[in-house]
Write an enzyme that holds these catalytic residues in place. Structure first.
Site, PDB file in Angstrom:
ATOM      1  N   HIS A   1       5.845 -12.302   5.939  1.00  8.18           N
ATOM      2  CA  HIS A   1       5.730 -11.836   4.558  1.00  8.18           C
ATOM      3  C   HIS A   1       7.109 -11.504   4.027  1.00  8.18           C
ATOM      4  CE1 HIS A   1       5.414  -8.379   7.269  1.00  8.18           C
ATOM      5  NE2 HIS A   1       6.052  -7.678   6.345  1.00  8.18           N
TER       6      HIS A   1
ATOM      7  N   ILE B   1       0.823  -1.209   0.000  1.00  9.61           N
ATOM      8  CA  ILE B   1       0.000   0.000   0.000  1.00  9.61           C
ATOM      9  C   ILE B   1       0.865   1.271   0.000  1.00  9.61           C
ATOM     10  CG2 ILE B   1      -0.213   0.358   2.519  1.00  9.61           C
ATOM     11  CD1 ILE B   1      -3.275   0.599   2.021  1.00  9.61           C
TER      12      ILE B   1
ATOM     13  N   GLY C   1      12.478  -4.447  12.287  1.00  6.85           N
ATOM     14  CA  GLY C   1      11.492  -3.434  11.908  1.00  6.85           C
ATOM     15  C   GLY C   1      10.194  -4.015  11.401  1.00  6.85           C
TER      16      GLY C   1
HETATM   17  P1  AMP Z   1       6.998  -4.890   7.579  1.00  9.73           P
HETATM   18  O1  AMP Z   1       7.671  -3.712   8.190  1.00  9.73           O
HETATM   19  O2  AMP Z   1       7.968  -5.815   6.912  1.00  9.73           O
HETATM   20  O3  AMP Z   1       6.086  -5.612   8.557  1.00  9.73           O
HETATM   21  O4  AMP Z   1       6.133  -4.317   6.395  1.00  9.73           O
HETATM   22  C1  AMP Z   1       4.742  -4.236   6.391  1.00  9.73           C
HETATM   23  C2  AMP Z   1       4.341  -3.680   5.049  1.00  9.73           C
HETATM   24  O5  AMP Z   1       2.944  -3.844   4.903  1.00  9.73           O
HETATM   25  C3  AMP Z   1       4.647  -2.194   4.849  1.00  9.73           C
HETATM   26  O6  AMP Z   1       5.492  -2.049   3.704  1.00  9.73           O
HETATM   27  C4  AMP Z   1       3.256  -1.576   4.614  1.00  9.73           C
HETATM   28  O7  AMP Z   1       3.270  -0.543   3.674  1.00  9.73           O
HETATM   29  C5  AMP Z   1       2.462  -2.774   4.146  1.00  9.73           C
HETATM   30  N1  AMP Z   1       1.032  -2.717   4.376  1.00  9.73           N
HETATM   31  C6  AMP Z   1       0.386  -2.395   5.524  1.00  9.73           C
HETATM   32  N2  AMP Z   1      -0.944  -2.469   5.367  1.00  9.73           N
HETATM   33  C7  AMP Z   1      -1.146  -2.858   4.087  1.00  9.73           C
HETATM   34  C8  AMP Z   1      -2.311  -3.100   3.308  1.00  9.73           C
HETATM   35  N3  AMP Z   1      -3.547  -2.984   3.815  1.00  9.73           N
HETATM   36  N4  AMP Z   1      -2.162  -3.471   2.007  1.00  9.73           N
HETATM   37  C9  AMP Z   1      -0.932  -3.584   1.478  1.00  9.73           C
HETATM   38  N5  AMP Z   1       0.214  -3.376   2.162  1.00  9.73           N
HETATM   39  C10 AMP Z   1       0.102  -3.004   3.448  1.00  9.73           C
END
Ligand code: AMP
Length: 127
Positions: free
Chosen positions: A110, A40, A103
């Site tokens: 994921h 996102i 982080g």
């Molecule tokens: P992390 O820091 O590796 O946990 O990254 C989480 C990622 O999820 C970040 O890059 C966010 O921009 C992404 N994210 C959070 N909510 C959503 C969403 N609803 N749809 C797509 N990506 C998301």
């Protein structure tokens, strides 16, 4: 804390809600073991997240507890997504954040797939 260094799996996390179809995503791939969708808040021209369908909080949890079929299926999906998005020729980066020092924001395992430009340094220089 669980053995993975993170709290136990939380079914209210945002990726669990995406998997259940409760909130939308820009899906690019789905199969028995993985779902891939656009981040996102993209950090590169292509920034896709690939998540396993199972309830794993982190790469540590996934590696320790997922079945061989889940692990194989997940990683095959990661490479397929990158290829299908046209990233293989130019190259791309696969990254996962784990826990506080990594982080990690969303407690559902994921990987990020970044591509479409030179991605740069692996990590910023230390503060
Ligand atoms: P992390 O820091 O590796 O946990 O990254 C989480 C990622 O999820 C970040 O890059 C966010 O921009 C992404 N994210 C959070 N909510 C959503 C969403 N609803 N749809 C797509 N990506 C998301």
């Amino acid at each position: 804390m669980s053995v993975t260094g993170l709290p136990p799996y939380d079914d209210a996390n945002i990726f669990a809600r995406i998997l259940r179809g409760e909130i939308p995503c820009k899906r690019v791939h789905e199969d028995a073991h993985a779902l891939a969708f656009h981040d996102i808040n993209p950090q590169a021209p292509v920034h896709v997240l690939v998540i396993p369908k199972g309830r794993y909080v982190s790469v540590a949890d996934f590696s320790a507890h997922a079945s061989e079929a889940e692990i194989t299926g997940f990683w095959r999906a990661v490479a397929k997504v990158a290829k299908d998005l046209g990233l293989e020729a130019g190259g791309y980066r696969v990254l996962t954040n784990m826990g506080a020092d990594g982080g990690q924001e969303v407690p559902h395992f994921h990987v990020h797939v970044f591509g479409g430009r030179r991605i740069g340094r692996m990590v910023p220089k230390a503060d």
